[in-house]
Design a protein around this motif. Structure first.
Motif, PDB file in Angstrom:
ATOM      1  N   ALA A   1      -2.187  -4.415  -0.582  1.00  0.00           N
ATOM      2  CA  ALA A   1      -1.009  -3.755  -0.379  1.00  0.00           C
ATOM      3  C   ALA A   1      -1.296  -2.150  -0.635  1.00  0.00           C
ATOM      4  N   VAL A   2      -2.383  -1.706  -1.569  1.00  0.00           N
ATOM      5  CA  VAL A   2      -2.595  -0.343  -2.124  1.00  0.00           C
ATOM      6  C   VAL A   2      -3.143   0.140  -0.790  1.00  0.00           C
ATOM      7  N   PHE A   3      -4.182  -0.716  -0.189  1.00  0.00           N
ATOM      8  CA  PHE A   3      -4.627   0.012   1.153  1.00  0.00           C
ATOM      9  C   PHE A   3      -3.746   0.041   2.081  1.00  0.00           C
ATOM     10  N   ALA A   4      -2.810  -1.011   2.253  1.00  0.00           N
ATOM     11  CA  ALA A   4      -1.739  -0.880   3.132  1.00  0.00           C
ATOM     12  C   ALA A   4      -0.784   0.124   3.120  1.00  0.00           C
ATOM     13  N   LEU A   5      -0.469   0.826   2.015  1.00  0.00           N
ATOM     14  CA  LEU A   5       0.196   2.013   1.808  1.00  0.00           C
ATOM     15  C   LEU A   5      -0.799   3.132   2.177  1.00  0.00           C
ATOM     16  N   PHE A   6      -1.915   3.346   2.194  1.00  0.00           N
ATOM     17  CA  PHE A   6      -3.026   4.014   2.561  1.00  0.00           C
ATOM     18  C   PHE A   6      -2.697   4.200   4.184  1.00  0.00           C
ATOM     19  N   LEU A   7      -3.002   3.322   4.958  1.00  0.00           N
ATOM     20  CA  LEU A   7      -2.947   3.038   6.079  1.00  0.00           C
ATOM     21  C   LEU A   7      -1.503   3.336   6.578  1.00  0.00           C
ATOM     22  N   GLY A   8      -0.613   3.040   5.919  1.00  0.00           N
ATOM     23  CA  GLY A   8       0.960   3.129   6.310  1.00  0.00           C
ATOM     24  C   GLY A   8       0.999   4.737   6.400  1.00  0.00           C
ATOM     25  N   ALA A   9       0.263   5.512   5.362  1.00  0.00           N
ATOM     26  CA  ALA A   9       0.478   7.108   5.302  1.00  0.00           C
ATOM     27  C   ALA A   9      -0.498   7.796   6.433  1.00  0.00           C
ATOM     28  N   ILE A  10      -1.387   6.840   6.877  1.00  0.00           N
ATOM     29  CA  ILE A  10      -2.188   7.532   8.113  1.00  0.00           C
ATOM     30  C   ILE A  10      -1.258   7.313   9.333  1.00  0.00           C
ATOM     31  N   THR A  11      -0.910   6.180   9.364  1.00  0.00           N
ATOM     32  CA  THR A  11       0.179   5.812  10.387  1.00  0.00           C
ATOM     33  C   THR A  11       1.235   6.825  10.643  1.00  0.00           C
ATOM     34  N   TYR A  12       2.052   7.158   9.448  1.00  0.00           N
ATOM     35  CA  TYR A  12       3.064   8.024   9.411  1.00  0.00           C
ATOM     36  C   TYR A  12       2.595   9.464  10.071  1.00  0.00           C
ATOM     37  N   SER A  13       1.362   9.890   9.388  1.00  0.00           N
ATOM     38  CA  SER A  13       0.770  11.295   9.788  1.00  0.00           C
ATOM     39  C   SER A  13       0.562  11.076  11.231  1.00  0.00           C
ATOM     40  N   SER A  14      -0.012  10.078  11.932  1.00  0.00           N
ATOM     41  CA  SER A  14      -0.322  10.143  13.149  1.00  0.00           C
ATOM     42  C   SER A  14       0.978  10.050  13.900  1.00  0.00           C
TER      43      SER A  14
END
Length: 430
Positions: A327-340
């Motif tokens: 879940a922590v990593f998913a938040l990190f990937l989610g932040a990258i996704t939002y940035s994209s």
């Protein structure tokens, strides 16, 4: 269908045969004259779902692990009693489709090669993946996945947990850690070598290579690959189907991102390796998490009934722990996704502003020839650094007001000031 070959210990013959008779199982007995501690060998066919229950009952009757028990595939069994036995055990649910706990353990162990072979194959697959990424060749990258020996350790940890085989769990966990380190290190060394020897163009920008850039800034959808690979891998091994293609899928979640991280390190851009390294870690954890949940749902439990409670608690702790980390990593990937997403929205809005500006009466004589958003190097959360606009029109120089207008309107959609570079191409009317 399975054919079971079982050595009968001295003094257990009648008990074992009575057990098989009680279950309506056809069998053939041959006497053993090797003057060892076994008196006979019994052969009997079983539907796949019956193997675990029958072997457990026979073990209670006196068959221990020192005896030889061989379970092999049987293509065809013609017997009325066998058909009745099949109807008893095959009821169409998940548990009836799976192989036995004993076969599962043997399969998980067989999928993991020796440490030397595993290390060599991991290094080779990482090197091939690195070459494929630098060549921007999807075919070569896929080839690297085929030779990666990752499915055994990736699934062995889950199998070891649910059947209470801590030795298998620890060995598989160690293999996975070593595999991650070896693949990133091998990719970094190989990429550094080809860079300093000018095998690749000296000015190569790795961010401009599609196969690399998509793994330096992964998005949340990448998590689906790992979860799907974990579930598919466990289902394939638990139902006795081919695991070759699933192994490629698991390798797809691990090897290319590890190679991308190694390339970024070799290019002296450690920050660019953050996203791909995070992707490797979250994929490994997701495969293990999906495997644990799927195996427990499929009904696998330890052989010893007294171990079921502690094992269930251990599975619960590991599932919760893995889920929290994922879940922590998913938040990190989610932040990258939002940035994209923000970057894509900016690019769309910026292009729209340019087109609307050129449609105005004041600038109608100009036309848009090229539009490009140049990204910064702040991996993994990249943002727009400048906008390059090429326009064409009459004369030698454009109206100075055009550049000012475009700069103001484009920066309305940017969180930070973005440079706007307007290039002009004089068009001659014929």
């Amino acid at each position: 269908m399975r054919l079971v070959q079982l050595t009968v210990p001295t003094g257990k013959r009648e008990t074992i045969l009575a057990t098989l008779d009680d279950r309506g199982i056809d069998y053939v007995v041959t006497d053993e004259d090797s003057k060892r501690e076994y008196t006979a060998v019994v052969y009997f066919p079983l539907p796949s779902p019956a193997v675990e229950a029958v072997l457990d009952e026979l073990q209670e009757a006196g068959i221990d692990e020192d005896a030889y028990t061989v379970v092999v595939d049987a293509e065809t069994v013609v017997s009325r009693k066998f058909e009745a036995l099949r109807e008893e055990y095959e009821n169409g649910d998940v548990e009836s489709d799976r192989i036995s706990r004993q076969e599962l353990q043997a399969e998980a162990e067989s999928l993991t090669p020796t440490f030397a072979v595993y290390s060599i194959m991991t290094i080779i697959s990482a090197v091939v993946a690195t070459a494929g990424l630098l060549l921007d060749s999807p075919a070569v990258v896929v080839g690297s996945m085929v030779i990666a020996p990752l499915i055994g350790p990736a699934l062995g940890a889950s199998v070891g947990t649910v059947i209470d085989d801590e030795e298998l769990f620890l060995e598989s966990a160690l293999y996975q850690i070593v595999g991650i380190v070896l693949s990133i290190a091998a990719a970094a060394v190989f990429a550094w070598t080809v860079r300093i020897t000018n095998v690749v163009p000296p000015g190569l920008e790795i961010a401009q290579v599609d196969e690399i850039s998509e793994r330096l800034a992964p998005d949340l959808l990448s998590l689906v690959i790992a979860l799907g690979a974990g579930v598919a891998g466990i289902i394939s091994i638990a139902t006795g189907t081919s695991v070759a293609l699933v192994g490629v899928m698991i390798a797809a979640a691990l090897i290319p991102p590890a190679a991308a991280a190694g390339i970024a390190i070799a290019w002296g851009q450690p920050s660019a390796a953050i996203g791909s390294t995070a992707l490797v870690l979250v994929n490994v954890l997701s495969v293990n998490l999906a495997g644990l949940v799927t195996l427990w749902y499929a009904g696998y439990r330890p052989e010893n009934l007294f171990s079921v409670g502690p094992t269930e608690e251990r599975v619960r702790r590991r599932v919760v722990g893995l889920a929290l980390i994922v879940a922590v990593f998913a938040l990190f990937l989610g932040a990258i996704t939002y940035s994209s997403f923000v970057t894509s929205t900016f690019e769309e809005n910026a292009r729209g502003e340019v087109e609307r500006t050129l449609d105005e009466d004041e600038f109608v004589q100009y036309q848009l020839l090229e539009f490009e958003v140049v990204m910064d190097d702040d991996y993994p959360f990249r943002g727009p650094e400048r906008v390059l606009i090429t326009i064409g029109g009459p004369g030698e120089d454009p109206d100075p007001a055009l550049a000012r207008t475009l700069h103001e309107r484009i920066n309305q959609h940017a969180a930070d000031t973005v440079g706007v570079e307007v290039r002009f191409v004089g068009l001659v009317e014929r």
